[in-house]
Design an enzyme around this catalytic site. Structure first.
Site, PDB file in Angstrom:
ATOM      1  N   ALA A  12     -10.014 -14.388   9.218  1.00  6.09           N
ATOM      2  CA  ALA A  12     -11.401 -13.896   9.201  1.00  6.09           C
ATOM      3  C   ALA A  12     -11.387 -12.377   9.145  1.00  6.09           C
ATOM      4  CB  ALA A  12     -12.160 -14.415  10.420  1.00  6.09           C
ATOM      5  N   ASN A  38      -8.891 -18.513  12.396  1.00  5.30           N
ATOM      6  CA  ASN A  38      -8.479 -17.134  12.710  1.00  5.30           C
ATOM      7  C   ASN A  38      -7.784 -17.118  14.066  1.00  5.30           C
ATOM      8  OD1 ASN A  38      -8.669 -14.322  11.668  1.00  5.30           O
ATOM      9  ND2 ASN A  38      -9.659 -13.960  13.630  1.00  5.30           N
ATOM     10  N   VAL A  82      -2.097 -19.762  12.233  1.00  2.92           N
ATOM     11  CA  VAL A  82      -1.466 -20.522  11.145  1.00  2.92           C
ATOM     12  C   VAL A  82       0.034 -20.277  11.244  1.00  2.92           C
ATOM     13  CG1 VAL A  82      -1.363 -20.858   8.643  1.00  2.92           C
ATOM     14  CG2 VAL A  82      -3.489 -20.026   9.711  1.00  2.92           C
ATOM     15  N   GLU A 170      -5.544   9.371   8.719  1.00  2.00           N
ATOM     16  CA  GLU A 170      -6.721   9.127   9.564  1.00  2.00           C
ATOM     17  C   GLU A 170      -6.318   9.091  11.042  1.00  2.00           C
ATOM     18  OE1 GLU A 170      -8.871   5.678   7.905  1.00  2.00           O
ATOM     19  OE2 GLU A 170     -10.210   7.172   7.045  1.00  2.00           O
ATOM     20  N   LYS A 373     -18.632   8.525   4.914  1.00  2.30           N
ATOM     21  CA  LYS A 373     -17.781   7.522   5.586  1.00  2.30           C
ATOM     22  C   LYS A 373     -18.658   6.652   6.509  1.00  2.30           C
ATOM     23  CE  LYS A 373     -13.641   6.185   7.269  1.00  2.30           C
ATOM     24  NZ  LYS A 373     -13.064   5.125   6.491  1.00  2.30           N
TER      25      LYS A 373
HETATM   26  P1  FAD Z   1      -7.439  -8.258   7.437  1.00  3.23           P
HETATM   27  O1  FAD Z   1      -8.715  -7.526   7.493  1.00  3.23           O
HETATM   28  O2  FAD Z   1      -6.204  -7.600   7.908  1.00  3.23           O
HETATM   29  O3  FAD Z   1      -7.650  -9.621   8.253  1.00  3.23           O
HETATM   30  C1  FAD Z   1      -6.669 -10.612   8.373  1.00  3.23           C
HETATM   31  C2  FAD Z   1      -7.168 -11.628   9.388  1.00  3.23           C
HETATM   32  O4  FAD Z   1      -6.231 -12.711   9.458  1.00  3.23           O
HETATM   33  C3  FAD Z   1      -7.290 -11.069  10.796  1.00  3.23           C
HETATM   34  O5  FAD Z   1      -8.490 -11.475  11.374  1.00  3.23           O
HETATM   35  C4  FAD Z   1      -6.088 -11.661  11.538  1.00  3.23           C
HETATM   36  O6  FAD Z   1      -6.306 -11.847  12.914  1.00  3.23           O
HETATM   37  C5  FAD Z   1      -5.942 -12.995  10.820  1.00  3.23           C
HETATM   38  N1  FAD Z   1      -4.597 -13.542  10.875  1.00  3.23           N
HETATM   39  C6  FAD Z   1      -3.445 -12.932  10.555  1.00  3.23           C
HETATM   40  N2  FAD Z   1      -2.407 -13.759  10.698  1.00  3.23           N
HETATM   41  C7  FAD Z   1      -2.918 -14.937  11.112  1.00  3.23           C
HETATM   42  C8  FAD Z   1      -2.352 -16.202  11.405  1.00  3.23           C
HETATM   43  N3  FAD Z   1      -1.048 -16.431  11.303  1.00  3.23           N
HETATM   44  N4  FAD Z   1      -3.181 -17.196  11.804  1.00  3.23           N
HETATM   45  C9  FAD Z   1      -4.520 -16.990  11.907  1.00  3.23           C
HETATM   46  N5  FAD Z   1      -5.110 -15.820  11.622  1.00  3.23           N
HETATM   47  C10 FAD Z   1      -4.322 -14.807  11.228  1.00  3.23           C
HETATM   48  N6  FAD Z   1      -9.684   0.081   3.423  1.00  3.23           N
HETATM   49  C11 FAD Z   1     -10.799   0.594   2.853  1.00  3.23           C
HETATM   50  O7  FAD Z   1     -11.235   0.098   1.804  1.00  3.23           O
HETATM   51  N7  FAD Z   1     -11.472   1.653   3.402  1.00  3.23           N
HETATM   52  C12 FAD Z   1     -11.078   2.230   4.568  1.00  3.23           C
HETATM   53  O8  FAD Z   1     -11.717   3.176   5.027  1.00  3.23           O
HETATM   54  C13 FAD Z   1      -9.917   1.712   5.199  1.00  3.23           C
HETATM   55  N8  FAD Z   1      -9.508   2.236   6.372  1.00  3.23           N
HETATM   56  C14 FAD Z   1      -8.413   1.702   7.013  1.00  3.23           C
HETATM   57  C15 FAD Z   1      -8.033   2.251   8.231  1.00  3.23           C
HETATM   58  C16 FAD Z   1      -6.926   1.742   8.895  1.00  3.23           C
HETATM   59  C17 FAD Z   1      -6.533   2.341  10.218  1.00  3.23           C
HETATM   60  C18 FAD Z   1      -6.194   0.662   8.325  1.00  3.23           C
HETATM   61  C19 FAD Z   1      -4.984   0.092   9.046  1.00  3.23           C
HETATM   62  C20 FAD Z   1      -6.568   0.106   7.108  1.00  3.23           C
HETATM   63  C21 FAD Z   1      -7.678   0.631   6.436  1.00  3.23           C
HETATM   64  N9  FAD Z   1      -8.102   0.104   5.209  1.00  3.23           N
HETATM   65  C22 FAD Z   1      -9.225   0.617   4.593  1.00  3.23           C
HETATM   66  C23 FAD Z   1      -7.404  -1.044   4.606  1.00  3.23           C
HETATM   67  C24 FAD Z   1      -8.138  -2.355   4.977  1.00  3.23           C
HETATM   68  O9  FAD Z   1      -8.377  -2.385   6.363  1.00  3.23           O
HETATM   69  C25 FAD Z   1      -7.355  -3.600   4.576  1.00  3.23           C
HETATM   70  O10 FAD Z   1      -7.037  -3.523   3.212  1.00  3.23           O
HETATM   71  C26 FAD Z   1      -8.200  -4.850   4.864  1.00  3.23           C
HETATM   72  O11 FAD Z   1      -8.348  -5.017   6.251  1.00  3.23           O
HETATM   73  C27 FAD Z   1      -7.581  -6.101   4.253  1.00  3.23           C
HETATM   74  O12 FAD Z   1      -8.420  -7.184   4.500  1.00  3.23           O
HETATM   75  P2  FAD Z   1      -7.852  -8.669   4.575  1.00  3.23           P
HETATM   76  O13 FAD Z   1      -9.035  -9.555   4.509  1.00  3.23           O
HETATM   77  O14 FAD Z   1      -6.773  -8.860   3.594  1.00  3.23           O
HETATM   78  O15 FAD Z   1      -7.121  -8.790   5.980  1.00  3.23           O
HETATM   79  P1  NAD Z   2       0.398   3.488   2.085  1.00  6.04           P
HETATM   80  O1  NAD Z   2       1.384   2.607   1.418  1.00  6.04           O
HETATM   81  O2  NAD Z   2      -0.815   3.856   1.334  1.00  6.04           O
HETATM   82  O3  NAD Z   2       1.096   4.832   2.578  1.00  6.04           O
HETATM   83  C1  NAD Z   2       2.356   4.811   3.202  1.00  6.04           C
HETATM   84  C2  NAD Z   2       3.011   6.184   3.095  1.00  6.04           C
HETATM   85  O4  NAD Z   2       4.235   6.145   3.804  1.00  6.04           O
HETATM   86  C3  NAD Z   2       3.327   6.568   1.651  1.00  6.04           C
HETATM   87  O5  NAD Z   2       2.806   7.839   1.401  1.00  6.04           O
HETATM   88  C4  NAD Z   2       4.859   6.521   1.600  1.00  6.04           C
HETATM   89  O6  NAD Z   2       5.395   7.497   0.716  1.00  6.04           O
HETATM   90  C5  NAD Z   2       5.226   6.834   3.050  1.00  6.04           C
HETATM   91  N1  NAD Z   2       6.567   6.339   3.409  1.00  6.04           N
HETATM   92  C6  NAD Z   2       7.151   5.159   3.078  1.00  6.04           C
HETATM   93  N2  NAD Z   2       8.403   5.083   3.570  1.00  6.04           N
HETATM   94  C7  NAD Z   2       8.620   6.234   4.260  1.00  6.04           C
HETATM   95  C8  NAD Z   2       9.718   6.745   5.018  1.00  6.04           C
HETATM   96  N3  NAD Z   2      10.871   6.052   5.168  1.00  6.04           N
HETATM   97  N4  NAD Z   2       9.586   7.953   5.608  1.00  6.04           N
HETATM   98  C9  NAD Z   2       8.440   8.677   5.489  1.00  6.04           C
HETATM   99  N5  NAD Z   2       7.378   8.241   4.768  1.00  6.04           N
HETATM  100  C10 NAD Z   2       7.453   7.043   4.183  1.00  6.04           C
HETATM  101  O7  NAD Z   2       0.017   2.732   3.464  1.00  6.04           O
HETATM  102  P2  NAD Z   2      -1.246   2.945   4.416  1.00  6.04           P
HETATM  103  O8  NAD Z   2      -1.562   4.376   4.594  1.00  6.04           O
HETATM  104  O9  NAD Z   2      -0.987   2.118   5.622  1.00  6.04           O
HETATM  105  O10 NAD Z   2      -2.425   2.290   3.605  1.00  6.04           O
HETATM  106  C11 NAD Z   2      -2.412   0.878   3.311  1.00  6.04           C
HETATM  107  C12 NAD Z   2      -3.597   0.542   2.420  1.00  6.04           C
HETATM  108  O11 NAD Z   2      -4.800   0.709   3.155  1.00  6.04           O
HETATM  109  C13 NAD Z   2      -3.695   1.467   1.207  1.00  6.04           C
HETATM  110  O12 NAD Z   2      -4.106   0.725   0.112  1.00  6.04           O
HETATM  111  C14 NAD Z   2      -4.767   2.461   1.592  1.00  6.04           C
HETATM  112  O13 NAD Z   2      -5.485   2.934   0.467  1.00  6.04           O
HETATM  113  C15 NAD Z   2      -5.657   1.626   2.493  1.00  6.04           C
HETATM  114  N6  NAD Z   2      -6.328   2.503   3.460  1.00  6.04           N
HETATM  115  C16 NAD Z   2      -7.467   3.113   3.040  1.00  6.04           C
HETATM  116  C17 NAD Z   2      -8.097   3.985   3.896  1.00  6.04           C
HETATM  117  C18 NAD Z   2      -9.359   4.657   3.428  1.00  6.04           C
HETATM  118  O14 NAD Z   2      -9.826   4.356   2.336  1.00  6.04           O
HETATM  119  N7  NAD Z   2      -9.960   5.523   4.210  1.00  6.04           N
HETATM  120  C19 NAD Z   2      -7.594   4.232   5.166  1.00  6.04           C
HETATM  121  C20 NAD Z   2      -6.414   3.590   5.556  1.00  6.04           C
HETATM  122  C21 NAD Z   2      -5.777   2.737   4.679  1.00  6.04           C
END
Ligand code: FAD
Ligand code: NAD
Length: 396
Positions: A12, A38, A82, A170, A373
């Site tokens: 979820a 979930n 799962v 971030e 944002k």
């Molecule tokens: P998720 O949102 O990760 O959800 C997966 C779900 O599956 C969870 O509820 C989890 O509990 C459940 N689950 C996992 N394993 C199991 C299991 N075995 N059994 C049952 N349930 C399970 N993207 C943006 O577009 N904009 C942003 O500003 C942005 N900011 C981010 C900031 C941070 C700090 C991080 C870490 C990521 C950010 N991302 C952002 C990326 C974005 O959060 C992910 O791409 C997104 O959450 C993916 O969605 P999803 O549906 O694949 O999985």
């Molecule tokens: P990412 O893959 O985007 O970035 C990982 C970074 O770690 C890369 O720059 C890579 O070069 C570096 N790296 C890899 N191996 C390394 C090593 N051994 N030593 C030092 N650096 C190393 O991963 P993320 O930042 O977790 O983002 C995951 C996804 O979530 C992306 O698609 C991103 O766009 C998305 N996301 C989006 C937002 C937003 O839109 N505000 C915020 C967070 C995440």
């Protein structure tokens, strides 16, 4: 099929919850049995997790009870984990039962990608869930408390963030905002606290707009973050990190934000994957099974230029909307729609009232970007929970 088709949604997160919410609107009475599985009874707002991880917000603010988002008369919610996908048998194994399906939607999210760097799995922390960010927050506070008992251990006050992608950037923005408060609370000299953001690529946010990257680095450096660019982490130990340059940095806190891969169960189920992610067809299905849809971080969608789109919440929610449409179409024997990603822009926070954003060709910085944002966050809350959720969780 002759009987009511069974739809099982795994996860979820962004992809799964949007599919479920859309399905409950789009399906007619008794057209399908829908089950959502979930691990927890809440949906977490992953895009906010850097804040509770650093302690600038409460973990509760980054989660919503699933029962508040779905209509349990229309969707069965199962709180369980799962453990295995038996796709040949059209079954999924949960920790306490087994479910059969006619259509399966896999939205289990991503897992940390360590690229085989030794010690990362054992010694680093990750920003992935409510439980993982609670641990980071408590761990950081504990380091301040420990330092007060062992003042020669200034390494307790060194915080290493591995990877300067969007998650790393971030998070360091929030951590840098939290440090002055922690110093005050624990009577610590702020000059002793070090935050390193270590990135293997020659620049932070590789591939993003260079002008905005420069702006982000400047803002974060002014807040006290030290960047080490073009410097890969080669090993992570209980004592800190070893860099490719041979330098060692002592620290009891390594937060790994070096990338993600798809859930390991997809590979184990025999699906063809790239870094654990399934390259889905135009309709978001696996190449092997046309009744199995994969969404979000578990999936890989290619752009028209043949490059994978980055895994984001933005794409996951758009996939969820289309997946619901295609499930209803499949049940009604109607034509499916192809997925096409509409990039609405990228905005990343740099801590309090600071952000960078690229929306179309418009570059945004500072308060304007931070406002944008906030709007994106509110839009998502509205999409899944309407006005009540915006009022409850939105930072208005
Ligand atoms: P998720 O949102 O990760 O959800 C997966 C779900 O599956 C969870 O509820 C989890 O509990 C459940 N689950 C996992 N394993 C199991 C299991 N075995 N059994 C049952 N349930 C399970 N993207 C943006 O577009 N904009 C942003 O500003 C942005 N900011 C981010 C900031 C941070 C700090 C991080 C870490 C990521 C950010 N991302 C952002 C990326 C974005 O959060 C992910 O791409 C997104 O959450 C993916 O969605 P999803 O549906 O694949 O999985
Ligand atoms: P990412 O893959 O985007 O970035 C990982 C970074 O770690 C890369 O720059 C890579 O070069 C570096 N790296 C890899 N191996 C390394 C090593 N051994 N030593 C030092 N650096 C190393 O991963 P993320 O930042 O977790 O983002 C995951 C996804 O979530 C992306 O698609 C991103 O766009 C998305 N996301 C989006 C937002 C937003 O839109 N505000 C915020 C967070 C995440």
């Amino acid at each position: 099929m002759g009987r009511i088709p069974r739809i099982v949604i795994l996860g979820a997160g962004y992809g799964g919850i949007v599919t479920a919410i859309r399905l409950q609107k789009d399906l007619n009475y008794n057209e399908a049995d829908v089950t959502l599985v979930n691990k927890h009874d809440y949906h977490y707002i992953t895009t906010h997790l850097h804040m509770p991880a650093a302690g600038t917000d409460k973990p509760e603010n980054a989660r919503v009870e699933i029962s508040k988002l779905i209509d349990e008369y229309k969707i069965d919610f199962v709180k369980s984990t799962v453990t295995e996908l038996k796709l040949n048998e059209q079954k999924v194994v949960l920790e306490d039962s087994t479910l059969s399906y006619d259509y399966l939607i896999i939205g289990l999210g991503g897992e940390p990608e360590t690229f085989g760097v030794p010690g990362l799995l054992q010694n680093a922390l990750n920003i992935r869930s409510i439980n993982s960010v609670r641990l980071i927050r408590e761990h950081i506070e504990y380091q301040f408390a420990k330092y007060k008992r062992e003042p020669h251990r200034t390494d307790y006050l060194t915080f290493i963030v591995g990877g300067a992608g969007f998650t790393g950037i971030e998070f360091v923005g929030e951590l840098a905002d939290r440090v002055p408060k922690l110093c005050k609370e624990f009577d610590v000299n702020p000059e002793l606290v070090k935050i390193y953001n270590i990135e293997a690529a020659p620049t932070a946010l590789p591939g993003f707009d260079p002008q905005l990257v420069e702006y982000a680095i400047q803002v974060l450096e002014e807040k006290g973050v030290t960047f080490k660019l073009a410097t890969a982490i080669k090993e992570c130990t209980p004592e800190g990190v070893v860099l490719a340059t041979g330098e060692e940095i002592r620290s009891a806190t390594v937060i790994w934000t070096g990338g993600i891969r798809g859930n390991h169960m997809l590979e184990e189920a025999g699906l063809e994957t790239i870094r654990g992610r399934v390259v889905v067809d135009d309709y978001l299905r696996t190449p092997e099974y046309d009744n199995v849809f994969v969404l979000g971080d578990c999936s890989m969608v290619m752009s028209p230029e043949g490059r994978p789109y980055p895994p984001t919440a933005q794409i996951a929610t758009q996939q969820g909307e289309l997946c619901s449409y295609n499930l209803v179409a499949s049940i009604r024997n109607a034509p499916l729609k192809k997925f096409s990603f509409h990039n609405r822009g990228v905005v990343a926070s740099l801590g309090r009232r600071q952000a960078i954003g690229l929306v179309g060709n418009h570059k945004l910085t500072g308060r304007k970007a931070a406002w944008m944002k906030k709007m994106i966050d509110l839009r998502y809350l509205y999409m899944i929970g309407g006005i009540p959720l915006v009022v409850k969780k939105g930072k208005l």
